[in-house]
Scaffold this motif. Structure first.
Motif, PDB file in Angstrom:
ATOM      1  N   LEU A 118      44.355  32.671  38.739  1.00 42.37           N
ATOM      2  CA  LEU A 118      44.999  32.980  37.487  1.00 42.37           C
ATOM      3  C   LEU A 118      45.171  34.241  37.055  1.00 42.37           C
ATOM      4  CD1 LEU A 118      42.995  30.138  35.586  1.00 42.37           C
ATOM      5  CD2 LEU A 118      45.237  29.845  36.785  1.00 42.37           C
ATOM      6  N   ASP A 120      43.885  36.147  34.952  1.00 44.81           N
ATOM      7  CA  ASP A 120      43.016  35.952  33.795  1.00 44.81           C
ATOM      8  C   ASP A 120      41.580  36.849  34.257  1.00 44.81           C
ATOM      9  OD1 ASP A 120      42.272  34.784  30.948  1.00 44.81           O
ATOM     10  OD2 ASP A 120      40.492  34.801  32.583  1.00 44.81           O
ATOM     11  N   THR A 122      38.479  36.769  33.215  1.00 49.30           N
ATOM     12  CA  THR A 122      37.441  35.961  33.163  1.00 49.30           C
ATOM     13  C   THR A 122      37.339  34.782  34.291  1.00 49.30           C
ATOM     14  OG1 THR A 122      37.493  35.831  30.605  1.00 49.30           O
ATOM     15  CG2 THR A 122      35.976  34.303  31.518  1.00 49.30           C
ATOM     16  N   ALA A 123      38.523  34.310  34.601  1.00 49.59           N
ATOM     17  CA  ALA A 123      38.780  33.426  35.779  1.00 49.59           C
ATOM     18  C   ALA A 123      38.440  34.205  37.324  1.00 49.59           C
ATOM     19  CB  ALA A 123      39.989  32.788  35.997  1.00 49.59           C
ATOM     20  N   ALA A 124      38.862  35.537  37.332  1.00 47.69           N
ATOM     21  CA  ALA A 124      38.693  36.315  38.478  1.00 47.69           C
ATOM     22  C   ALA A 124      37.184  36.740  38.534  1.00 47.69           C
ATOM     23  CB  ALA A 124      39.498  37.494  38.444  1.00 47.69           C
ATOM     24  N   ARG A 126      34.717  34.908  37.752  1.00 46.13           N
ATOM     25  CA  ARG A 126      33.938  33.782  38.225  1.00 46.13           C
ATOM     26  C   ARG A 126      34.076  33.493  40.044  1.00 46.13           C
ATOM     27  NH1 ARG A 126      32.067  29.879  35.214  1.00 46.13           N
ATOM     28  NH2 ARG A 126      32.674  28.401  36.721  1.00 46.13           N
ATOM     29  N   ILE A 127      34.879  34.180  40.507  1.00 48.38           N
ATOM     30  CA  ILE A 127      35.227  33.930  41.976  1.00 48.38           C
ATOM     31  C   ILE A 127      34.294  35.251  42.682  1.00 48.38           C
ATOM     32  CG2 ILE A 127      36.770  34.037  43.881  1.00 48.38           C
ATOM     33  CD1 ILE A 127      38.626  32.495  42.172  1.00 48.38           C
TER      34      ILE A 127
END
Lengths: 280, 448
Positions: A118, A120, A122-124, A126-127
């Motif tokens: 994504l 984004d 914040t989404a990145a 998290r990985i």
């Protein structure tokens, strides 16, 4: 045909009278000052004041017990107008703007894995803690850009967020949305910033970023008092930053920048006129 | 005739609704007996290996430790201690790269090659222990769910008194492609597993005990059925489908029950444990030995010789690769766990932990990536979803930061199995979007 015109006209007349009476009877009393205040406020509903939109702030202002200077987008102009409407004295808070304290775009800072998810931050994040090796560096996926109500943020082609000094109103929306806390609020008058957000030791920073602060203390020695170093990271002491620009040339990794003479590399943003005259 | 017969029996086999059929790729390692992995020069034991609070180090640099000695103590109820996987010297207690992607606290041990057990660890006669004593022994031994999620086992063994467990299910499904660790455990150490099964049955006071095994492991089904003859334990063969090994899907397949939204299996009187967890419970209770080793499948097209290895917790991935004859080529992707729910790794400098059921090495051509396209509303994700959610709708809401709407569509019930992403012809990162939405919903809840 005639009957239709007549009956519709009659119904319309009755409805008009009924609506007119209802408007009088059920009229909501609004303080004229509240309307005037709402007129003066910028109307972007950014929420920086802490109230639900401009209307909420206007209502709170008239009700009293709130400061007049809670609207950063409005600035001094709006505070003066509000003070006139409400008939009170008000002090203007110093203008603050947001600055992305990172210059490590995808060319200058190491990327540790190819991220294809994504768009984004914040989404990145998290990985595995984000695709940048640097734990504090800007990810450049534009979460702040999308959150900005004033279109003040640009993402460079190499993936770095840069905030326009002119367009930023200091509403702090981007500060709230950034998962790496790489956006800081700074006084508008201070134009020299240390553009790094990594607390790692110098040797570690050098491995993953060409433009990261290595905590070498040279800036502090060059202009005593204008810089402080915590956890291997220098920051400008904005209260005493009059001569901070003298350290720019000495910084070995070029992570100190004066925004009046140049935005981070790759940015299209440049102020039209330098605001601060430079000695020599 | 035979094929038709097989199809008939397969139709009758139990399973859940939804799910997918990825190629199982277990042929690489399913026939390989478990081998002991040679002792590495250094063991890096992370203190955060389980769901819940990480443990706190209780040893100092320079200290000599025995095999099985506690090196990190549990912090809180949903937490377990961490033990030394061998005897040796503590050389560091510091942050080291962790399979979760960041640097986290770990205890580094240099083995002394003597592999001496701690004298404090004593075997016990399980018949003389009360259920509470057994649970305490399991907690002290640091036993966690071995399927991959690593949830502390003692928590699942001590349900609140008002929730009586009446069905105990053991998970021998191993639905993740490539992995064969549980399969080999069932073939080679059925006694250890069944002893643990009996212990868990005793602790929870359950009458109905079921071991669910997918039909692609006929040898394991036959052996377990034979071993369980004459005991109350029932072995059920399940249709091959992913994610059958997920707790809620296994309950649906075996018992036909649905765990309510937001609830736990214990709410409907069911407890699920992995078969390898049962073996670890045996070690903990009968032999007094903590969880310091596990079976891990090292496999994939990029490894020279796929193997099922018995590894010490804290062994670096690079050592596991050396033990399997090295790499055929530079891998395109390194995954800890299975290809569906495992964690992609940045390099080989991270240690295997308690939840590491496999190390999968894929080549560049195996992970050819497709750019994301537009959703054509084909509803394949809806058909595949084992929870009956609408992945495409939830993902679309999550991406627009409409977390309340995503919550209305039950985003929190997603088990993140990846079936939707697997079937999506447009390569939309559905699971990532749903996970993003779940995080936003939780953040909102915390704020409120």
């Amino acid at each position: 045909m005639f009957a239709a015109v007549l009956s519709l006209g009659f119904i319309g007349m009755i409805a008009a009278v009924a609506l007119g009476l209802a408007a009088k009877k059920f009229a909501v009393e609004v303080d004229p000052r509240e309307l005037a205040a709402l007129e003066v406020l910028p109307g972007v509903n950014c929420g920086a004041c802490g109230f639900p939109g401009c209307a909420g702030y206007a209502k709170a202002l008239v009700a009293g017990a709130v400061d007049l200077n809670l609207c950063p987008p409005g600035g001094a102009d709006v505070v003066a107008k509000l003070a006139r409407i409400l008939g009170v004295e008000a002090s203007v808070a110093a203008r603050e703007i947001a600055v992305v304290v990172c210059q490590g775009d995808n060319r200058r800072a190491q990327v540790r894995y190819r991220y294809l998810g994504l768009e984004d931050c914040t989404a990145a994040q998290r990985i595995a803690g984000g695709p940048k090796t640097c734990p504090g560096g800007c990810l450049g996926l534009g979460s702040c850009q999308r959150s900005c109500p004033f279109d003040a943020i640009e993402i460079t082609v190499d993936g770095l967020a840069v905030i326009s000094r002119e367009k930023c109103t200091g509403c702090r929306k981007c500060v709230a949305v950034c998962p790496r806390n790489v956006i800081r609020m700074t006084p508008y008058d201070a134009t020299v910033h240390v553009l790094c957000n990594s607390n790692d030791k110098g040797a570690v920073v050098r491995k993953y970023c060409q433009v990261g602060c290595i905590g070498c203390h040279i800036c502090q020695k060059t202009v005593p008092g204008a810089y402080k170093i915590d956890n291997s990271l220098a920051t400008v002491v904005y209260e005493h930053s009059a001569d901070a620009d003298e350290a720019i040339a000495k910084c070995p990794t070029k992570c100190i920048r004066d925004f009046t003479t140049g935005y981070p590399d790759g940015s299209r943003l440049m102020p039209a006129v330098p605001e601060k005259p430079h000695a020599a | 005739m035979c094929a038709a017969h097989n199809r008939l029996t397969e139709m009758k086999m139990k399973t859940f609704a939804g799910g997918i059929h990825p190629p199982d790729n277990k042929q690489w390692s399913a026939h390989k007996a478990i081998e002991d992995c040679p002792m590495p020069a250094e063991l890096i034991v992370p203190l955060a290996q389980h769901i819940g609070a990480p443990s706190v180090p209780c040893v100092a640099v320079g200290q000599q430790v025995f095999k099985g000695q506690e090196i990190g103590s549990a912090k809180g109820f949903v937490s377990v201690p961490v033990h030394a996987p061998t005897s040796g010297e503590i050389v560091a207690v510091e942050n080291r790269p962790h399979p979760w992607g960041t640097s986290l606290p770990a205890v580094v041990i240099r083995p002394d090659a003597e592999d001496r057990w701690s004298p404090e660890l004593q075997p016990a006669e399980p018949g003389e222990l009360s259920p509470e004593q057994i649970v305490e022994k399991v907690r002290q031994a640091g036993v966690v769910g071995m399927g991959g999620a690593a949830f502390p086992a003692h928590v699942k063994m001590s349900p609140p008194p008002e929730k009586q467990i009446n069905t105990l299910i053991f998970n021998g499904v191993e639905c993740e492609p490539y992995l064969t660790a549980d399969h080999r455990m069932m073939l080679e150490e059925p006694e250890r597993i069944l002893q643990g099964v009996a212990l868990l049955q005793y602790v929870l006071g359950v009458e109905r005990v079921v071991i669910g095994i997918e039909a692609n492991k006929p040898d394991a089904i036959a052996l377990m059925t034979e071993m369980c003859a004459g005991t109350p334990v029932e072995v059920i063969s399940l249709e091959v489908k992913y994610p059958q090994g997920a707790e809620k899907q296994l309950i649906a397949a075996v018992a036909g029950l649905e765990v309510p939204s937001g609830g736990l299996p214990m709410d409907i009187g069911v407890a699920v444990h992995n078969v390898s967890t049962a073996a670890a419970v045996t070690d903990a209770v009968v032999y007094g030995r903590p969880l310091i080793e596990r079976v891990c499948t090292v496999t994939g097209p990029a490894i020279r010789e796929p193997k099922n290895l018995r590894i010490r917790i804290g062994t670096l991935l690079s050592h596991l690769i050396d033990a399997c004859g090295g790499l055929v080529e530079e891998p395109g992707k390194i995954i800890l766990g299975g290809p569906m729910m495992g964690f992609a790794q940045l390099g080989f400098d991270v240690p295997a932990i308690r939840g590491t059921s496999g190390l999968l090495l894929l080549r560049h051509e195996d992970v050819a990536l497709q750019p994301e396209g537009p959703c054509i509303r084909c509803a394949r994700c809806v058909q595949a979803c084992p929870i009956n959610l609408l992945p495409t709708t939830i993902a679309a809401y999550a991406r627009r930061d409409l977390s309340s709407e995503a919550a209305e569509y039950c985003a929190m019930d997603c088990i993140e199995c990846g079936s939707c992403s697997y079937v999506c012809p447009a390569a939309i990162p559905l699971v990532q979007a749903v996970r993003y939405g779940k995080a936003a919903i939780l953040a909102k809840k915390r704020k409120a």
